[in-house]
Design an enzyme around this catalytic site. Structure first.
Site, short mmCIF file in Angstrom:
data_model
loop_
_atom_site.label_atom_id
_atom_site.label_comp_id
_atom_site.label_asym_id
_atom_site.label_seq_id
_atom_site.Cartn_x
_atom_site.Cartn_y
_atom_site.Cartn_z
N LYS A 216 70.20 48.22 47.42
CA LYS A 216 69.71 49.48 46.87
C LYS A 216 68.47 49.25 46.03
O LYS A 216 67.46 49.97 46.15
CB LYS A 216 70.79 50.16 46.01
CG LYS A 216 70.33 51.47 45.38
CD LYS A 216 71.07 51.78 44.09
CE LYS A 216 70.53 50.96 42.92
NZ LYS A 216 71.08 51.39 41.63
N CYS A 286 77.84 67.55 42.07
CA CYS A 286 78.88 66.83 42.82
C CYS A 286 79.33 65.61 42.01
O CYS A 286 79.10 64.46 42.41
CB CYS A 286 78.35 66.43 44.19
SG CYS A 286 79.65 65.99 45.37
N CYS A 293 82.50 72.49 42.39
CA CYS A 293 82.43 73.07 43.72
C CYS A 293 82.14 74.57 43.68
O CYS A 293 81.46 75.10 44.56
CB CYS A 293 83.74 72.81 44.47
SG CYS A 293 84.05 71.07 44.81
N CYS A 296 78.54 75.22 43.70
CA CYS A 296 77.79 74.54 44.76
C CYS A 296 77.52 75.49 45.92
O CYS A 296 78.44 76.16 46.42
CB CYS A 296 78.58 73.32 45.23
SG CYS A 296 77.74 72.38 46.54
N CYS A 302 81.21 72.22 52.93
CA CYS A 302 81.60 70.87 52.56
C CYS A 302 83.04 70.60 53.02
O CYS A 302 83.97 71.28 52.58
CB CYS A 302 81.49 70.68 51.06
SG CYS A 302 82.02 69.05 50.49
#
Length: 311
Positions: A216, A286, A293, A296, A302
């Protein structure tokens, strides 16, 4: 009918019974040139021979041969479209909308904000790499504070190598695993001085070979320090969200497996955007525990929302 890459071949259904007398032999495979009617009559008058009965016009059969490219050994059948998540484009649009304010910690304190913009390019790249090494298992706010303290003392390869371990530890504390990072920073700085003239490598393979540098960090270093897109940088946020959204064909157990799964279908022109977009989304909406949620835009798209508090 598709005509590109095809040539027409004509084949006579019957062979000539005889050839004109006096005609020379033809090369193997050579065909006779067509003769027009007027020319044939003139030729007959010239030789004062008896008039020949005109042969019945032959019927020709026409066939089409595939071109060399089509019938060659290298020809491949058309590839079937690869797998991709069913709703990913709308999910991406929704995440961009939710992230349009650019007000998550990563937007102000990420690696691209931790180096000294007035420093020489080589020093800037070194500072980018160090900020990424410090950021592992550490919040952006803590990483930014450690970088500020290091920069206040002049953050270069030489200055770090001249700093004793206890002082360096005090400067970077409380980043996660700070004792190990002191060791890694010293080892990596020595390698950069000896092998790269104080600069950082310009390839992922060389970057991940440095102590304390993972995939990463390497991909982010390539993007921020060198301006090159070498792959998708996947941290815990990207790993978590990709699995929740169903962006991996099967569930993945590590960030590296998630990176490979994402790169298998996500268009390359989106790779540079995904890390910052999803990290900020993971910091604000998230969340690892008790994700928001209800707030969102992807709650109806999702797959994980039903188990995480969504509708």
């Amino acid at each position: 009918m598709r005509m590109a890459g095809v040539r027409m071949v004509t084949r006579s259904r019957s062979r000539s019974r005889s050839r004109s007398s006096g005609a020379g032999p033809r090369g193997a495979g050579e065909e006779a040139a067509p003769v027009r009617k007027g020319e044939a009559n003139a030729e007959g008058r010239k030789n004062h021979g008896p008039a020949k009965r005109q042969r019945k016009t032959q019927k020709l059969s026409v066939a089409y041969e595939a071109s060399d490219d089509e019938k060659g050994e290298g020809a491949k059948p058309p590839e079937a479209p690869g797998w991709e998540p069913p709703d990913w484009q709308q999910q991406l649009v929704n995440i961009r909308t939710m992230r349009s304010g650019k007000d998550a910690p990563v937007d102000q304190l990420g690696a691209e904000h931790c180096y000294d913009p007035s420093a020489p390019p080589k020093v800037r790249r070194y500072q980018v790499l160090l900020s990424l090494m410090l950021s592992s298992q550490t919040k952006d706010q803590v990483t930014a504070g450690a970088m500020q303290r290091l920069r206040a003392r002049g953050l270069t390869v030489d200055s770090v190598l001249q700093t004793d371990d206890s002082t360096l530890g005090a400067l970077i504390y409380p980043v996660g695993f700070w004792r190990s990072k002191v060791k890694f920073i010293k080892q990596t700085s020595a390698i950069l001085q000896q092998r790269y003239g104080g600069d950082i490598p310009s390839s992922v393979a060389e970057l991940v070979a440095l102590p304390g540098v993972g995939p990463k960090m390497a991909h982010l270093a390539m993007a921020v320090a060198w301006g090159a897109v070498s792959g998708i940088a996947v941290d815990t946020h990207v790993h978590r969200i990709a699995n929740r959204l169903g962006w991996t064909k099967t569930a993945t157990k590590s960030p590296e497996k998630t990176r490979a799964a994402l790169e298998a279908w996500l268009p390359r022109e989106l790779w540079s955007e995904i890390n910052g977009l999803l990290v900020g989304f993971g910091q604000q909406t998230c969340l690892p525990v008790r994700p928001r949620c209800q707030a969102c835009l992807n709650r109806s798209l999702c797959p994980a929302a039903r188990n995480l508090g969504g509708p």
